[in-house]
Write an enzyme that holds these catalytic residues in place. Structure first.
Site, PDB file in Angstrom:
ATOM      1  N   GLN A   1      -4.242  -4.991   6.972  1.00 59.75           N
ATOM      2  CA  GLN A   1      -5.211  -5.965   6.472  1.00 59.75           C
ATOM      3  C   GLN A   1      -5.171  -7.286   7.236  1.00 59.75           C
ATOM      4  O   GLN A   1      -6.178  -7.974   7.328  1.00 59.75           O
ATOM      5  CB  GLN A   1      -4.975  -6.248   4.974  1.00 59.75           C
ATOM      6  CG  GLN A   1      -5.281  -5.082   4.061  1.00 59.75           C
ATOM      7  CD  GLN A   1      -6.757  -4.686   4.065  1.00 59.75           C
ATOM      8  OE1 GLN A   1      -7.639  -5.479   4.384  1.00 59.75           O
ATOM      9  NE2 GLN A   1      -7.032  -3.437   3.750  1.00 59.75           N
TER      10      GLN A   1
ATOM     11  N   CYS B   1      -4.958   2.701  -3.528  1.00 55.89           N
ATOM     12  CA  CYS B   1      -3.728   3.207  -2.888  1.00 55.89           C
ATOM     13  C   CYS B   1      -2.581   2.227  -3.020  1.00 55.89           C
ATOM     14  O   CYS B   1      -1.792   2.060  -2.067  1.00 55.89           O
ATOM     15  CB  CYS B   1      -3.953   3.534  -1.419  1.00 55.89           C
ATOM     16  SG  CYS B   1      -5.251   4.719  -1.146  1.00 55.89           S
TER      17      CYS B   1
ATOM     18  N   LYS C   1     -10.143  -0.827  10.621  1.00 59.92           N
ATOM     19  CA  LYS C   1     -10.207  -2.060   9.827  1.00 59.92           C
ATOM     20  C   LYS C   1     -10.474  -3.271  10.723  1.00 59.92           C
ATOM     21  O   LYS C   1     -10.411  -4.408  10.289  1.00 59.92           O
ATOM     22  CB  LYS C   1      -8.910  -2.249   9.047  1.00 59.92           C
ATOM     23  CG  LYS C   1      -8.728  -1.193   7.955  1.00 59.92           C
ATOM     24  CD  LYS C   1      -7.565  -1.514   7.082  1.00 59.92           C
ATOM     25  CE  LYS C   1      -7.119  -0.331   6.247  1.00 59.92           C
ATOM     26  NZ  LYS C   1      -8.024  -0.013   5.149  1.00 59.92           N
TER      27      LYS C   1
ATOM     28  N   HIS D   1       0.875  -1.174   0.000  1.00 62.32           N
ATOM     29  CA  HIS D   1       0.000   0.000   0.000  1.00 62.32           C
ATOM     30  C   HIS D   1       0.919   1.233   0.000  1.00 62.32           C
ATOM     31  O   HIS D   1       2.028   1.167   0.539  1.00 62.32           O
ATOM     32  CB  HIS D   1      -0.826  -0.063   1.285  1.00 62.32           C
ATOM     33  CG  HIS D   1      -1.900   0.964   1.418  1.00 62.32           C
ATOM     34  ND1 HIS D   1      -1.657   2.247   1.819  1.00 62.32           N
ATOM     35  CD2 HIS D   1      -3.240   0.879   1.228  1.00 62.32           C
ATOM     36  CE1 HIS D   1      -2.804   2.917   1.882  1.00 62.32           C
ATOM     37  NE2 HIS D   1      -3.778   2.103   1.517  1.00 62.32           N
TER      38      HIS D   1
ATOM     39  N   ASP E   1       3.350  -4.131   8.103  1.00 65.26           N
ATOM     40  CA  ASP E   1       2.110  -3.389   7.889  1.00 65.26           C
ATOM     41  C   ASP E   1       0.972  -4.370   8.167  1.00 65.26           C
ATOM     42  O   ASP E   1       0.696  -5.267   7.373  1.00 65.26           O
ATOM     43  CB  ASP E   1       2.066  -2.869   6.447  1.00 65.26           C
ATOM     44  CG  ASP E   1       0.688  -2.306   6.085  1.00 65.26           C
ATOM     45  OD1 ASP E   1      -0.240  -2.395   6.914  1.00 65.26           O
ATOM     46  OD2 ASP E   1       0.557  -1.802   4.958  1.00 65.26           O
TER      47      ASP E   1
HETATM   48  N1  PMP Z   1      -1.744  -0.820   4.474  1.00 66.08           N
HETATM   49  C1  PMP Z   1      -2.699  -1.551   3.925  1.00 66.08           C
HETATM   50  C2  PMP Z   1      -2.357  -2.924   3.408  1.00 66.08           C
HETATM   51  C3  PMP Z   1      -3.997  -1.056   3.830  1.00 66.08           C
HETATM   52  O1  PMP Z   1      -4.952  -1.795   3.270  1.00 66.08           O
HETATM   53  C4  PMP Z   1      -4.276   0.229   4.346  1.00 66.08           C
HETATM   54  C5  PMP Z   1      -5.673   0.823   4.265  1.00 66.08           C
HETATM   55  N2  PMP Z   1      -6.291   0.650   3.036  1.00 66.08           N
HETATM   56  C6  PMP Z   1      -3.241   0.960   4.926  1.00 66.08           C
HETATM   57  C7  PMP Z   1      -1.980   0.406   4.984  1.00 66.08           C
HETATM   58  C8  PMP Z   1      -3.452   2.318   5.487  1.00 66.08           C
HETATM   59  O2  PMP Z   1      -4.315   2.301   6.562  1.00 66.08           O
HETATM   60  P1  PMP Z   1      -4.894   3.653   7.157  1.00 66.08           P
HETATM   61  O3  PMP Z   1      -5.508   4.397   5.999  1.00 66.08           O
HETATM   62  O4  PMP Z   1      -5.889   3.210   8.159  1.00 66.08           O
HETATM   63  O5  PMP Z   1      -3.751   4.408   7.759  1.00 66.08           O
END
Ligand code: PMP
Length: 402
Positions: free
Chosen positions: A193, A354, A216, A112, A190
């Site tokens: 997910q 993203c 999440k 991401h 990270d």
């Molecule tokens: N990493 C991953 C794999 C994600 O799916 C996301 C959210 N889509 C993020 C990081 C970022 O999370 P947040 O927007 O809650 O900071």
């Protein structure tokens, strides 16, 4: 438990299948938030009055719950953040002092933007190399390529996801972390997910840092946590300065508080933290392994049902997929598709999610994504797939007619 799931949208019962973006919040968590404001609200770690103690105790209890939930080495190894992005930026900034020209940071092509851009920027500003481990044709991390990057030497940090938000790839975190450590690098996970799909035990995975988001995992927005080993968290230079993170302040010099306060400048989102604790309790009471098994069955069901739609291509075929299925349909733009199914009550996500590097790998600029959670049912997935199929036919007809 989830009042929002009884909503009607556009005159249809809501079928919410965008859980990889944000999950819904159960009454138990909503009540914890409302109760705190009703009975215990006051700033934390500061006042001496009754409510100040009650509020601080509730925050610190939440920290204990979260520490247990992620199997952090100790309660003060959990730092509350605004979410995964905040936590990853805190680590990227806080470790910049380790990076010299000639050093490297390794990420993967699955990442991401939150676990890609902060490292890229840290490398740019320190003159370090930014290396991206490639993927296998199926969409797993290419471990040979990863090993090759590690063997080039001077790798200081590896930052990888536990689960891709585009392909659903579950990565072999324990092995990736071990390889990083053997190469002398710190390993940053990270967890955005993977938190809901696996039982993430920080210590058994052997990661140095784990960043994740409350929204999440049923806790609502604006809160997350960064967990780490004590040594790794102590390595971080504070990114933010201000109240409560300091010990002694003079014009000549300021010293820092101990962990975790050192990394929590200013009034924390203590109600968010309480919500995160309540969400962890909720998920633990439901049974995390049961949740993971049921969600896996929903993903298998979605994969099989989507596979029947004419012209539909599922993105990637990793060894293990969790939480979501992304797809494209020939001659259909995902945005059009998602708009049409939304009119029938189905919430899907479309876009680059993203994660442009992995979209580029797919040869797409946009995908549609269906991501169930444990409150979804196979019947909802069938309904969604029926609507997807119907929308694709409508779009094909419209296209033929020009
Ligand atoms: N990493 C991953 C794999 C994600 O799916 C996301 C959210 N889509 C993020 C990081 C970022 O999370 P947040 O927007 O809650 O900071």
């Amino acid at each position: 438990d989830f009042p929002i799931l009884s909503e009607q949208v556009h005159g249809h019962p809501l079928v919410y299948l965008d859980n990889s973006a944000t999950t819904q919040v159960p009454s138990q968590v909503l009540d914890a938030v409302a109760n705190h404001y009703r009975t215990s609200n006051a700033n934390v770690h500061r006042g001496m009055h009754y409510l100040a103690h009650a509020s601080t105790d509730a925050l610190e209890h939440a920290r204990e719950v979260v520490a247990r939930f992620v199997n952090a080495p100790s309660v003060d190894c959990v730092v509350f953040t605004r979410g995964t992005t905040d936590g990853l930026n805190m680590v990227a900034r806080g470790l910049s002092h380790l990076l010299q020209p000639g050093d490297a940071v390794v990420v993967s092509r699955l990442e991401h933007h939150s676990n890609y851009v902060p490292w890229q920027q840290a490398c740019f500003s320190c003159g370090a190399r930014f290396e991206v481990a490639d993927l296998t044709p199926e969409g797993d991390i290419d471990e040979e390529d990863y090993a090759r990057l590690l063997s080039a030497g001077n790798v200081k940090i590896v930052a990888m996801t536990g689960c891709s938000n585009v392909l659903g790839t579950v990565t072999p975190v324990a092995r990736l972390a071990r390889m990083a450590h053997e190469a002398g690098a710190l390993f940053v996970l990270d967890g955005a997910q993977i938190m809901r799909h696996g039982v993430v035990g920080m210590q058994s995975l052997g990661v140095d840092y784990l960043a994740f988001s409350g929204h999440k995992m049923m806790a609502g927005t604006g809160i997350g946590a960064l967990a780490g080993t004590r040594e790794a968290l102590e390595e971080l230079e504070p990114r933010d300065f201000g109240g409560e993170m300091v010990d002694k302040v003079t014009a000549a010099r300021t010293t820092w508080e101990e962990l975790p306060l050192r990394l929590e400048a200013g009034t924390p989102n203590y109600v968010g933290a309480i919500a995160l604790g309540a969400a962890c309790d909720y998920l633990s009471a439901l049974g995390r392994e049961d949740i993971a098994a049921y969600e896996a069955s929903l993903v298998d069901h979605a994969e099989a049902a989507l596979g029947e739609v004419e012209g539909l291509h599922i993105a990637g075929s990793p060894k293990e997929r969790a939480g979501l299925v992304s797809f494209t349909i020939d001659d259909v733009h995902p945005l059009d598709l998602c708009t049409l199914v939304d009119a029938r009550g189905v919430a899907l996500r479309s876009g680059h999610n993203c994660a442009q590097p992995v979209l580029e790998w797919l040869g797409a600029t946009s995908v549609a994504r269906l991501s169930p959670a444990f409150y979804n049912t196979p019947a909802e997935i069938d309904y969604a797939v029926e609507q997807i199929s119907r929308a694709a036919k409508m779009l094909h007809t419209a296209r033929r007619r020009g």
